[in-house]
Design a protein around this motif. Sequence first.
Motif, PDB file in Angstrom:
ATOM      1  N   ILE A  67      -9.672  -3.491   1.262  1.00 50.83           N
ATOM      2  CA  ILE A  67     -10.781  -4.199   1.888  1.00 50.83           C
ATOM      3  C   ILE A  67     -11.836  -4.473   0.819  1.00 50.83           C
ATOM      4  N   PRO A  68     -12.354  -5.699   0.736  1.00 52.86           N
ATOM      5  CA  PRO A  68     -13.336  -6.009  -0.312  1.00 52.86           C
ATOM      6  C   PRO A  68     -14.630  -5.221  -0.163  1.00 52.86           C
ATOM      7  N   PHE A  69     -15.188  -5.198   1.053  1.00 54.56           N
ATOM      8  CA  PHE A  69     -16.464  -4.536   1.294  1.00 54.56           C
ATOM      9  C   PHE A  69     -16.423  -3.831   2.640  1.00 54.56           C
ATOM     10  N   LEU A  70     -17.192  -2.766   2.767  1.00 52.96           N
ATOM     11  CA  LEU A  70     -17.265  -2.045   4.032  1.00 52.96           C
ATOM     12  C   LEU A  70     -18.629  -2.198   4.691  1.00 52.96           C
ATOM     13  N   SER A  71     -19.691  -2.209   3.887  1.00 55.88           N
ATOM     14  CA  SER A  71     -21.031  -2.368   4.454  1.00 55.88           C
ATOM     15  C   SER A  71     -21.226  -3.795   4.951  1.00 55.88           C
ATOM     16  N   ASN A  72     -21.805  -3.926   6.147  1.00 53.90           N
ATOM     17  CA  ASN A  72     -22.046  -5.235   6.782  1.00 53.90           C
ATOM     18  C   ASN A  72     -20.764  -6.062   6.868  1.00 53.90           C
ATOM     19  N   LEU A  97     -11.674   0.064  -1.663  1.00 49.40           N
ATOM     20  CA  LEU A  97     -12.778  -0.896  -1.639  1.00 49.40           C
ATOM     21  C   LEU A  97     -12.773  -1.626  -2.970  1.00 49.40           C
ATOM     22  N   THR A  98     -12.331  -2.872  -2.968  1.00 48.74           N
ATOM     23  CA  THR A  98     -12.008  -3.562  -4.219  1.00 48.74           C
ATOM     24  C   THR A  98     -13.039  -4.578  -4.668  1.00 48.74           C
ATOM     25  N   GLY A  99     -14.036  -4.896  -3.823  1.00 50.41           N
ATOM     26  CA  GLY A  99     -15.046  -5.858  -4.226  1.00 50.41           C
ATOM     27  C   GLY A  99     -14.489  -7.271  -4.346  1.00 50.41           C
ATOM     28  N   PRO A 100     -15.289  -8.210  -4.881  1.00 46.96           N
ATOM     29  CA  PRO A 100     -14.820  -9.597  -5.015  1.00 46.96           C
ATOM     30  C   PRO A 100     -13.868  -9.745  -6.198  1.00 46.96           C
ATOM     31  N   GLY A 101     -13.115 -10.846  -6.199  1.00 50.83           N
ATOM     32  CA  GLY A 101     -12.234 -11.122  -7.325  1.00 50.83           C
ATOM     33  C   GLY A 101     -10.906 -10.393  -7.223  1.00 50.83           C
ATOM     34  N   PHE A 108      -5.587  -1.768  -7.471  1.00 53.67           N
ATOM     35  CA  PHE A 108      -5.336  -0.958  -6.275  1.00 53.67           C
ATOM     36  C   PHE A 108      -3.914  -1.164  -5.769  1.00 53.67           C
ATOM     37  N   MET A 109      -3.438  -2.414  -5.769  1.00 54.13           N
ATOM     38  CA  MET A 109      -2.072  -2.690  -5.301  1.00 54.13           C
ATOM     39  C   MET A 109      -1.046  -1.959  -6.157  1.00 54.13           C
ATOM     40  N   ARG A 110      -1.236  -1.996  -7.464  1.00 56.87           N
ATOM     41  CA  ARG A 110      -0.289  -1.336  -8.361  1.00 56.87           C
ATOM     42  C   ARG A 110      -0.321   0.183  -8.160  1.00 56.87           C
ATOM     43  N   ALA A 111      -1.514   0.730  -7.960  1.00 55.77           N
ATOM     44  CA  ALA A 111      -1.632   2.169  -7.712  1.00 55.77           C
ATOM     45  C   ALA A 111      -0.931   2.547  -6.406  1.00 55.77           C
ATOM     46  N   ILE A 120       1.327  -1.721   2.743  1.00 59.59           N
ATOM     47  CA  ILE A 120       0.034  -2.103   2.200  1.00 59.59           C
ATOM     48  C   ILE A 120      -0.568  -3.153   3.118  1.00 59.59           C
ATOM     49  N   ILE A 121      -1.784  -2.888   3.622  1.00 56.54           N
ATOM     50  CA  ILE A 121      -2.492  -3.834   4.472  1.00 56.54           C
ATOM     51  C   ILE A 121      -3.571  -4.496   3.627  1.00 56.54           C
ATOM     52  N   ILE A 122      -3.553  -5.823   3.593  1.00 56.06           N
ATOM     53  CA  ILE A 122      -4.438  -6.581   2.712  1.00 56.06           C
ATOM     54  C   ILE A 122      -5.420  -7.399   3.549  1.00 56.06           C
ATOM     55  N   THR A 123      -6.716  -7.241   3.254  1.00 59.30           N
ATOM     56  CA  THR A 123      -7.724  -8.062   3.926  1.00 59.30           C
ATOM     57  C   THR A 123      -8.385  -9.047   2.964  1.00 59.30           C
ATOM     58  N   GLY A 124      -8.174  -8.881   1.674  1.00 55.86           N
ATOM     59  CA  GLY A 124      -8.821  -9.741   0.684  1.00 55.86           C
ATOM     60  C   GLY A 124      -7.829 -10.629  -0.047  1.00 55.86           C
ATOM     61  N   GLU A 125      -8.265 -11.148  -1.179  1.00 57.43           N
ATOM     62  CA  GLU A 125      -7.436 -12.044  -1.971  1.00 57.43           C
ATOM     63  C   GLU A 125      -6.622 -11.251  -2.983  1.00 57.43           C
ATOM     64  N   VAL A 126      -5.451 -11.799  -3.340  1.00 56.41           N
ATOM     65  CA  VAL A 126      -4.543 -11.143  -4.276  1.00 56.41           C
ATOM     66  C   VAL A 126      -4.130 -12.149  -5.338  1.00 56.41           C
ATOM     67  N   GLY A 127      -4.164 -11.729  -6.603  1.00 56.88           N
ATOM     68  CA  GLY A 127      -3.772 -12.608  -7.702  1.00 56.88           C
ATOM     69  C   GLY A 127      -2.291 -12.966  -7.665  1.00 56.88           C
ATOM     70  N   ARG A 128      -1.916 -14.031  -8.354  1.00 55.05           N
ATOM     71  CA  ARG A 128      -0.529 -14.516  -8.326  1.00 55.05           C
ATOM     72  C   ARG A 128       0.456 -13.493  -8.872  1.00 55.05           C
ATOM     73  N   GLU A 129       0.078 -12.829  -9.977  1.00 52.70           N
ATOM     74  CA  GLU A 129       0.988 -11.851 -10.561  1.00 52.70           C
ATOM     75  C   GLU A 129       1.233 -10.696  -9.598  1.00 52.70           C
TER      76      GLU A 129
END
Length: 327
Positions: A67-72, A97-101, A108-111, A120-129
């Motif tokens: 999740i990118p952000f938890l607050s608000n 909590l991965t923040g923007p970008g 986090f995905m690799r870990a 793995i549940i994804i709520t944000g953006e993921v790079g092509r690689e």
Amino acid sequence: MAAKLQDVAQLAGVSPATVSRYLNKQNVVAIETGKRIRAAIEELGYIPNLMAGGLASSKSRLIAVQIPFLSNSIFEVTIEAMVAELEAADMNVILGLTGPGDERSDRFMRAALSRKVDAIIITGEVGRETQALLRSSNTTVLQIWDTPPDPIDLVVGINHYRIGEEIARFLARRGYQRPHIAVATGARSAMRRDGFAAAWKMLSSIPVTETLIEIPSHFAHARRIFAEIRRLPQPPDAIVCGSDLLATGLLVEAQTAGVRVPDEIAIVGFGNSTIASEMRPTITSIDIDGALLAREAIRMIRQRVAGETIANPQIDIGFRLIARESA
């Protein structure tokens, strides 16, 4: 020294294989035997290594949630519901909590993959690689809150482009003529903005004005947005916000400046947070059923972990536009 599985077996008076079966699936072991094993585990302080020895073939019972952000965050209700459902299913959650970008998200995905998580549940953006890495893994990947055109694996989400279209049609039906969009620079906000602009172009010849803010949006952004709106040659008669937080801030700014809502300017939020229905005037907003999204997500994960076939791997749960006093 840390207790071993063999120590538990010796204290409980059973074989190591019986302890392994108990740890994998407690109901396959006799009740009295299970009680002795549990008592031995508690007495020795044994912590099972689910990736070693006789348990190497078992599931990790770990679910990674990005999740990118938890607050608000508009994800808060969904994440809380999912964690409760997962814990009820005897699964443990790793929250990232991965923040923007992409950079922190990719790490986090690799870990998560290195720890052999079940999903793995994804709520944000993921790079092509990282997308390619996830596709090549045997791990269940579930993208939520989006309906991506090229999903990695499973999807439970909503179509943000259609949300933008629906807001445009709503404002046109209500007679508003000069809308202003105030959204953050994220991918979902961009889809709603694009959907709104495309639909509005079909409905009116008056162009849409906009203010873009950085991620994550804050209550204080409303003051800057309202100041920009006041400097426009032709002030808007409706503001479409990327969140209820922004909508609330703009409502406060309008009231402070003596601008009547909705008589002089309408305000539309997104997320249908509690505050949207408690402000005065109440705020028109887009409602996403976060609890439903969570239930569908957990149902898919349970099916996948159980080895069942998922009939519909991409689900759009839809949305509701709730018209209130602000528009």
